[in-house]
Design an enzyme around this catalytic site. Structure first.
Site, PDB file in Angstrom:
ATOM      1  N   GLY A  36      -5.276   9.469  61.280  1.00 45.92           N
ATOM      2  CA  GLY A  36      -5.445   8.894  59.948  1.00 45.92           C
ATOM      3  C   GLY A  36      -6.808   9.222  59.357  1.00 45.92           C
ATOM      4  O   GLY A  36      -7.472  10.165  59.772  1.00 45.92           O
ATOM      5  N   HIS A  39      -8.088  13.739  55.275  1.00 49.69           N
ATOM      6  CA  HIS A  39      -8.865  14.503  54.296  1.00 49.69           C
ATOM      7  C   HIS A  39      -8.124  15.819  54.037  1.00 49.69           C
ATOM      8  O   HIS A  39      -7.044  16.053  54.609  1.00 49.69           O
ATOM      9  CB  HIS A  39     -10.290  14.736  54.805  1.00 49.69           C
ATOM     10  CG  HIS A  39     -10.360  15.268  56.205  1.00 49.69           C
ATOM     11  ND1 HIS A  39      -9.953  16.545  56.538  1.00 49.69           N
ATOM     12  CD2 HIS A  39     -10.744  14.685  57.372  1.00 49.69           C
ATOM     13  CE1 HIS A  39     -10.113  16.742  57.825  1.00 49.69           C
ATOM     14  NE2 HIS A  39     -10.575  15.626  58.369  1.00 49.69           N
ATOM     15  N   GLY A  41      -8.518  18.708  55.088  1.00 50.63           N
ATOM     16  CA  GLY A  41      -8.221  19.484  56.297  1.00 50.63           C
ATOM     17  C   GLY A  41      -6.859  19.094  56.866  1.00 50.63           C
ATOM     18  O   GLY A  41      -6.034  19.953  57.201  1.00 50.63           O
ATOM     19  N   HIS A  42      -6.605  17.783  56.953  1.00 51.95           N
ATOM     20  CA  HIS A  42      -5.296  17.329  57.439  1.00 51.95           C
ATOM     21  C   HIS A  42      -4.187  17.800  56.497  1.00 51.95           C
ATOM     22  O   HIS A  42      -3.111  18.216  56.940  1.00 51.95           O
ATOM     23  CB  HIS A  42      -5.234  15.795  57.475  1.00 51.95           C
ATOM     24  CG  HIS A  42      -6.135  15.155  58.476  1.00 51.95           C
ATOM     25  ND1 HIS A  42      -7.218  14.386  58.115  1.00 51.95           N
ATOM     26  CD2 HIS A  42      -6.116  15.163  59.834  1.00 51.95           C
ATOM     27  CE1 HIS A  42      -7.822  13.937  59.212  1.00 51.95           C
ATOM     28  NE2 HIS A  42      -7.181  14.403  60.260  1.00 51.95           N
ATOM     29  N   GLY A 152      -5.772  21.236  64.008  1.00 55.38           N
ATOM     30  CA  GLY A 152      -6.910  21.930  63.402  1.00 55.38           C
ATOM     31  C   GLY A 152      -7.755  22.645  64.445  1.00 55.38           C
ATOM     32  O   GLY A 152      -7.943  22.147  65.554  1.00 55.38           O
ATOM     33  N   LYS A 154     -10.802  22.890  64.194  1.00 52.00           N
ATOM     34  CA  LYS A 154     -12.098  22.214  64.279  1.00 52.00           C
ATOM     35  C   LYS A 154     -12.274  21.591  65.655  1.00 52.00           C
ATOM     36  O   LYS A 154     -13.356  21.597  66.222  1.00 52.00           O
ATOM     37  CB  LYS A 154     -12.238  21.157  63.201  1.00 52.00           C
ATOM     38  CG  LYS A 154     -13.666  20.732  63.084  1.00 52.00           C
ATOM     39  CD  LYS A 154     -13.844  19.525  62.251  1.00 52.00           C
ATOM     40  CE  LYS A 154     -14.867  18.650  62.903  1.00 52.00           C
ATOM     41  NZ  LYS A 154     -14.314  17.509  63.554  1.00 52.00           N
ATOM     42  N   ASP A 155     -11.191  21.030  66.196  1.00 55.84           N
ATOM     43  CA  ASP A 155     -11.217  20.499  67.571  1.00 55.84           C
ATOM     44  C   ASP A 155     -10.710  21.624  68.484  1.00 55.84           C
ATOM     45  O   ASP A 155      -9.591  21.569  68.992  1.00 55.84           O
ATOM     46  CB  ASP A 155     -10.343  19.256  67.668  1.00 55.84           C
ATOM     47  CG  ASP A 155     -10.868  18.129  66.791  1.00 55.84           C
ATOM     48  OD1 ASP A 155     -11.918  17.580  67.110  1.00 55.84           O
ATOM     49  OD2 ASP A 155     -10.232  17.829  65.765  1.00 55.84           O
ATOM     50  N   MET A 189     -14.802  19.725  57.404  1.00 55.78           N
ATOM     51  CA  MET A 189     -14.224  18.429  57.015  1.00 55.78           C
ATOM     52  C   MET A 189     -13.857  17.652  58.273  1.00 55.78           C
ATOM     53  O   MET A 189     -13.319  18.198  59.229  1.00 55.78           O
ATOM     54  CB  MET A 189     -13.000  18.654  56.147  1.00 55.78           C
ATOM     55  CG  MET A 189     -13.378  19.187  54.797  1.00 55.78           C
ATOM     56  SD  MET A 189     -11.966  19.206  53.682  1.00 55.78           S
ATOM     57  CE  MET A 189     -12.700  20.072  52.315  1.00 55.78           C
ATOM     58  N   ARG A 192     -15.004  11.726  60.486  1.00 52.16           N
ATOM     59  CA  ARG A 192     -16.274  11.117  60.915  1.00 52.16           C
ATOM     60  C   ARG A 192     -17.421  11.424  59.944  1.00 52.16           C
ATOM     61  O   ARG A 192     -18.482  10.811  60.057  1.00 52.16           O
ATOM     62  CB  ARG A 192     -16.625  11.558  62.338  1.00 52.16           C
ATOM     63  CG  ARG A 192     -15.700  10.904  63.369  1.00 52.16           C
ATOM     64  CD  ARG A 192     -16.136  11.170  64.795  1.00 52.16           C
ATOM     65  NE  ARG A 192     -15.460  10.314  65.746  1.00 52.16           N
ATOM     66  CZ  ARG A 192     -14.411  10.684  66.505  1.00 52.16           C
ATOM     67  NH1 ARG A 192     -13.930  11.894  66.412  1.00 52.16           N
ATOM     68  NH2 ARG A 192     -13.852   9.829  67.348  1.00 52.16           N
TER      69      ARG A 192
HETATM   70  O1  PAF Z   1      -7.255  15.327  66.585  1.00 56.72           O
HETATM   71  C1  PAF Z   1      -6.866  14.156  66.501  1.00 56.72           C
HETATM   72  O2  PAF Z   1      -6.844  13.536  65.441  1.00 56.72           O
HETATM   73  C2  PAF Z   1      -6.415  13.442  67.766  1.00 56.72           C
HETATM   74  O3  PAF Z   1      -7.176  13.812  68.855  1.00 56.72           O
HETATM   75  C3  PAF Z   1      -4.905  13.607  68.052  1.00 56.72           C
HETATM   76  C4  PAF Z   1      -4.544  15.065  68.333  1.00 56.72           C
HETATM   77  C5  PAF Z   1      -4.098  13.101  66.887  1.00 56.72           C
HETATM   78  C6  PAF Z   1      -4.533  12.791  69.300  1.00 56.72           C
HETATM   79  O4  PAF Z   1      -4.816  11.446  69.131  1.00 56.72           O
END
Ligand code: PAF
Length: 286
Positions: A36, A39, A41-42, A152, A154-155, A189, A192
């Site tokens: 949730g 932004h 990016g999502h 993404g 980004k992670d 983006m 946090r």
């Molecule tokens: O990247 C995220 O927002 C979270 O780590 C995910 C993949 C939804 C798992 O909780």
């Protein structure tokens, strides 16, 4: 697509019956798991999902098991009404927003832990984090059973962990990584970023700049170690409180690399005010 086109389900049974209905019609389903506080990016993940599938399902679940003690679980931004509006506007068809008890019922005792790619980098600084991510993502993928799941870049380490577990556990779903969206000044983006005050927000783009400096140095033939040390120093001088890591890794395996001899990823995590920011960029030999 209007607001009314987005349905919300909160149980695994309802999620499964909606996805099964689409599958019975021969429709391909894309899935975008999120926590949730959405932004752009999502929303780019949702739009990409619509390019590769007929229906897009998103989940919003602030997963407690991926936060360590003293991390930001309790203050992580929660804004379901705004998220619903954004998802509907982007063309998402279904939101799965379970309560914690639906995901972790009484007696829950299983953990998915991925060796190798989850060690080091964020894994070293946030013990247990990737086991929490791997466990919840495994559950979400088995609950939704999408044709494709989007995450993404980004992670980046998280993406590598998810690719590994999907392969290792024979989960029949394609994993698609989507390029990081950035603010005009280069800041990646992130939900946090909301933790940053105005002064910190002005400092934050130094993280992306530091990655670009390392990339330029690698292309010029310099060794990763010295470049990462210089980038760490630059971040501290720019006003970051501490630097968890600046590292150059193989783009696929995340193994440490000394020079630019194959495609690499430059990754960094650093603390600024009350936020821990992460970012990464890719660079390949010229
Ligand atoms: O990247 C995220 O927002 C979270 O780590 C995910 C993949 C939804 C798992 O909780």
């Amino acid at each position: 697509m209007s607001f009314d086109d987005l349905d919300i389900v909160r149980t695994v049974a309802d999620l499964r019956s909606r996805v099964a209905y689409w599958r019975a019609q021969g429709l391909a389903v894309a899935f975008v798991p999120t926590m949730g506080a959405l932004h752009q990016g999502h929303l780019s993940l949702i739009r990409k999902g619509l390019e590769v599938a007929d229906r897009v399902v998103a989940s919003v679940f602030v997963n407690p098991t991926q936060f360590g003690p003293g991390e930001d679980f309790s203050r992580y931004p929660r804004q379901e009404a705004t998220d619903v509006e954004l998802l509907a506007g982007a063309g998402c068809a279904l939101l799965f927003a379970p309560a914690a008890a639906e995901m972790y019922p009484q007696g829950f005792a299983t953990t998915v832990s991925v060796a190798g790619v989850s060690e080091g980098l964020c894994g070293a600084v946030r013990p247990g984090h990737f086991a929490g991510v791997a466990t919840v993502v495994t559950k979400l993928l088995l609950q939704c059973r999408p044709d494709v799941a989007l995450f993404g870049e980004k992670d980046y380490q998280q993406l590598a962990v998810i690719r590994r577990l999907v392969t290792d556990l024979d989960i029949s779903c394609r994993v698609l990584g989507v390029e990081t969206l950035r603010e005009p000044d280069g800041l990646a983006m992130s939900s946090r970023n909301a933790y940053l005050n105005a002064a910190e927000r002005a400092i934050a783009p130094a993280l992306h700049r530091a990655l670009q400096e390392v990339a330029a140095g690698l292309v010029a033939g310099a060794a990763a170690e010295g470049l990462c040390a210089a980038a760490t120093q630059a971040l501290l001088e720019a006003g970051f409180l501490s630097v968890d890591y600046v590292a150059v890794r193989d783009a696929e395996t995340l193994a440490a690399v000394a020079h630019l001899e194959r495609p690499v990823r430059i990754l960094a995590a650093a603390r600024l005010g009350g936020a821990r920011l992460i970012d990464n960029i890719g660079v390949a030999p010229p």
